[in-house]
Every structure is written in C-alpha cells, then in structure tokens.
Design an enzyme around this catalytic site. Structure first.
Site, PDB file in Angstrom:
ATOM      1  N   ILE A   1       0.810  -1.226   0.000  1.00  0.00           N
ATOM      2  CA  ILE A   1       0.000   0.000   0.000  1.00  0.00           C
ATOM      3  C   ILE A   1       0.839   1.269   0.000  1.00  0.00           C
ATOM      4  CG2 ILE A   1      -2.108  -0.971   0.984  1.00  0.00           C
ATOM      5  CD1 ILE A   1      -1.217  -0.095   3.734  1.00  0.00           C
ATOM      6  N   GLY A   2       2.171   1.153  -0.022  1.00  0.00           N
ATOM      7  CA  GLY A   2       2.977   2.371  -0.077  1.00  0.00           C
ATOM      8  C   GLY A   2       4.438   2.079   0.160  1.00  0.00           C
ATOM      9  N   SER A   3       5.267   3.066  -0.155  1.00  0.00           N
ATOM     10  CA  SER A   3       6.701   2.959   0.098  1.00  0.00           C
ATOM     11  C   SER A   3       7.268   4.351   0.262  1.00  0.00           C
ATOM     12  CB  SER A   3       7.406   2.237  -1.054  1.00  0.00           C
ATOM     13  OG  SER A   3       7.288   2.978  -2.252  1.00  0.00           O
TER      14      SER A   3
ATOM     15  N   ASN B   1      11.117   6.539   2.116  1.00  0.00           N
ATOM     16  CA  ASN B   1      12.489   6.375   2.583  1.00  0.00           C
ATOM     17  C   ASN B   1      12.563   5.461   3.798  1.00  0.00           C
ATOM     18  OD1 ASN B   1      11.250   8.186   4.281  1.00  0.00           O
ATOM     19  ND2 ASN B   1      12.843   9.746   4.153  1.00  0.00           N
ATOM     20  N   PHE B   2      11.417   5.189   4.448  1.00  0.00           N
ATOM     21  CA  PHE B   2      11.397   4.300   5.610  1.00  0.00           C
ATOM     22  C   PHE B   2      11.445   2.836   5.202  1.00  0.00           C
ATOM     23  CE2 PHE B   2       7.024   5.101   4.352  1.00  0.00           C
ATOM     24  CZ  PHE B   2       6.508   3.812   4.256  1.00  0.00           C
ATOM     25  N   GLY B   3      10.942   2.499   4.001  1.00  0.00           N
ATOM     26  CA  GLY B   3      10.795   1.109   3.591  1.00  0.00           C
ATOM     27  C   GLY B   3       9.483   0.937   2.863  1.00  0.00           C
TER      28      GLY B   3
ATOM     29  N   LYS C   1       4.010  -1.240   8.671  1.00  0.00           N
ATOM     30  CA  LYS C   1       5.108  -0.444   8.129  1.00  0.00           C
ATOM     31  C   LYS C   1       6.408  -1.178   8.452  1.00  0.00           C
ATOM     32  CE  LYS C   1       6.844   4.312   8.792  1.00  0.00           C
ATOM     33  NZ  LYS C   1       6.455   5.604   9.383  1.00  0.00           N
TER      34      LYS C   1
ATOM     35  N   ASP D   1       4.791  17.511  11.603  1.00  0.00           N
ATOM     36  CA  ASP D   1       4.798  17.214  10.166  1.00  0.00           C
ATOM     37  C   ASP D   1       3.372  16.984   9.671  1.00  0.00           C
ATOM     38  OD1 ASP D   1       5.985  16.921   7.666  1.00  0.00           O
ATOM     39  OD2 ASP D   1       6.313  14.766   7.917  1.00  0.00           O
TER      40      ASP D   1
END
Length: 349
Positions: free
Chosen positions: A18-20, A22-24, A41, A131
């Site tokens: 479902i997403g990517s 810089n964290f992984g 995550k 943020d």
C-alpha cells in the site's frame, strides 16, 4: 520481493502493498485469527532504526483517539522492524483533493474539524506532531469519512524531550518560526500547518508557493517568512473562513490563534458534528483484546534488537528514493533555489 514472515508465530498474511518511502514499505496485512485488516510499516533493521523511529513508536503508542490512526504493536522479522497499526481504507486526504481539484467550504470544514480534534488531543497529551500535511492524514472507508492522523516520525513530546528547534516538516507546511533555528513552540507551529492544510483543501494549491515557479524553494521560504499568500478570485469562501485563515497565518507565533481559540471560532463551530463536540471529555484509553498494549520496556527491547542488522539483511532491501521531500536537517533560507519543494499545485486547475 517477499517480506520475511513475522518471527515464529506468523500472525499475519499479506494482502497487498500500500505504499513505500524512505522508511521502507507499508503493506496491508490480515490477522489470520481475527481476519482484521491492519497496515504494517516495515523498516529495515540496522542504521535506519534511528531516533525518529523510536520517537514515532513511543509517541504513537500513547495516543488513542478516533482521529488518530491506532497503534497496535511492534514486531521483529529477521530483516525488518514491523510497526502494526490500524488500516485506514479510504487512503490519503491528499488523493481525495487531487481527484476533486478542491473542496467546497463545507467539505473542507468537515475534515478540518476532525483534524483539529485530533491535533487538540495530541497537544493535550503534550505531543506536537511537527509534520502535519495532507499526506499524513488518512481516511477510513465510511461514507462520511473519518479523518485519521498518522506518521509521528517527527513528533516531539514535551514530557520526554526539550522544546524543538530543528527544522523538520515538509517545506510548503513549515511555519516561519521553524525556519529560525531557534526554539519554538511546536504546538503553535502545528496550528500553522493545519492552516496550510485548510487552504489547500479550499484552493487546491499551496498558499506560499509561487504558481509560476512552484519548485523555487528559496522563493517559497521568502513567502512563508513574509506571510505572502492570497485567495484566488475563482475561490469563493465566507468572510468567517477568510478571518480564520488570517488568524492562523500570522508570522509572530505569540499572536497566532491557538488550537482552543480555533475550536471556539465561529467558522469552526458551524455544523460541528455532535460526536466532535464532547470528544475532549471522553476517555479513549480502551484496550483491544486482540492487541493488549505492549509495555514501553518490551517496545524498547524490540527497537534495541532491531538496531542490529538481522541475518539475511542486505542493507539495500529497499530503494532510497522518496517522492515527497521531508526536511530532516536544518533549512538554509539561502539554499539552492533548484531544490524541490513539496510539489507543484496539488492538481492542475
């Protein structure tokens, strides 16, 4: 590319990516026992398990509110730290605006009321987000979507940390005082970011980016510092809404409207949903029987173990590219103007 199974008990099964970033990667998983969908995550073990990751987990763990994505647990795989949280089926608020172009004033207010409810709760728990942006606000799958704040990687707790002074956040949403490199009140800076979110919902563009030159980072910062924004003629919003924006976009944080004043503002109170009226008086410290809360000690032990590169970890399991640029280091207002900001208009008009 398969993510290793969850340690030895293999509680979850993969549904889809479902997403990517810089964290992984983030993946939609299903609890094999309860059939509940969760978002997981994955962050590569080793040096990526830094202070931001620890702060995100510890701060997020303490927050229980309908307008905040619920933290469930952290787990280890042989190669990754996995953060398990509530799944918000409606996706990002950012996507919804992109599809709509911009919102009506009533729709913008509906989401803004929920955003302020969640932020107000964070602040009552002595946590500032730092943020806040459309990409960090998710929606559940209901017909009248419930907004859910996520991503506490830059959050700061006044109970655990000093007053923030680093420049973090996403360029278009940064408050003027955050650019000063001096100590600032993170709660008041969050108010500014909420104002940017409201503006984008109403206008479909960022308030401090030059529409003719949206990627000119230096110009964006100059406009933020001088509070140079306008509402286009084609956007018709009420006097009360304009007044609220003018009280949020104030360079001096001491003179800026605060969260409680926003909650008492005439525009905010109009059509305020009944379930938001008394949220502040309710306790949401309920326990999920399927996810009993992990102790701080257990979480810290898992994080500590995750800092050690696991067997089979390659060090480059995920790419390092990321579409939206978060500022992890101090910002120089005289930086190269070619540095990209958070992006162009949210959608083409």
């Amino acid at each position: 590319m398969d993510i290793p199974s969850m340690h030895d008990h293999d509680r979850y099964e993969l549904v889809k990516d479902i997403g990517s970033g810089n964290f992984g990667v983030a993946r939609l998983m299903r609890d094999k026992k309860t059939r509940e969908l969760v978002a997981v995550k994955y962050i590569e073990r080793g040096e990526k398990i830094d202070e931001n990751v620890q702060r995100e987990i510890i701060n997020h763990r303490s927050l229980r509110h309908p307008n905040i994505v619920r933290f469930k647990e952290v787990m280890l795989t042989p190669t990754h730290l996995a953060i398990v949280m509530e799944y918000a089926a409606g996706g990002e608020l950012f996507e919804r605006i992109c599809n709509a172009g911009r919102f009506s004033e009533d729709e913008a207010r509906f989401f803004f009321q929920q955003l302020i409810s969640g932020v107000s709760y964070c602040h009552s728990m002595q946590i500032c987000h730092r943020d806040l942006k459309l990409e960090n606000t998710l929606l559940d799958g209901s017909p009248a979507p419930r907004l859910k704040i996520c991503d506490f990687g830059y959050s700061k707790s006044s109970l655990l940390h000093s007053q923030p002074k680093s420049t973090v956040g996403t360029p278009a949403y940064i408050a003027p005082e955050v650019l000063s490199k001096k100590e600032y009140d993170g709660k008041i800076a969050d108010v500014w970011s909420c104002g940017v979110t409201l503006y984008v919902m109403l206008v479909g563009a960022y308030p401090f980016e030059d529409p003719e030159d949206p990627r000119n980072f230096r110009k964006t910062i100059g406009r933020i510092l001088s509070v140079q924004y306008s509402i286009p003629d084609y956007v018709h919003i009420s006097v009360e809404c304009r007044h609220l924006l003018s009280r949020i976009f104030v360079a001096n944080p001491a003179k800026r409207i605060n969260i409680q004043e926003i909650k008492n503002h005439e525009w905010f109170l109009k059509n305020l949903p009944a379930d938001l009226v008394d949220l502040a008086d309710r306790s949401y410290d309920f326990e999920d029987p399927n996810h009993p809360p992990q102790s701080i000690e257990e979480i810290m032990r898992i994080i500590s173990e995750a800092r050690v590169l696991g067997t089979g970890a390659t060090g480059d399991y995920f790419g390092d590219s990321v579409d939206d640029m978060d500022l992890e280091n101090d910002v120089d207002p005289d930086a190269d103007p070619d540095v990209g900001s958070s992006g162009e208009f949210v959608c083409a008009m």
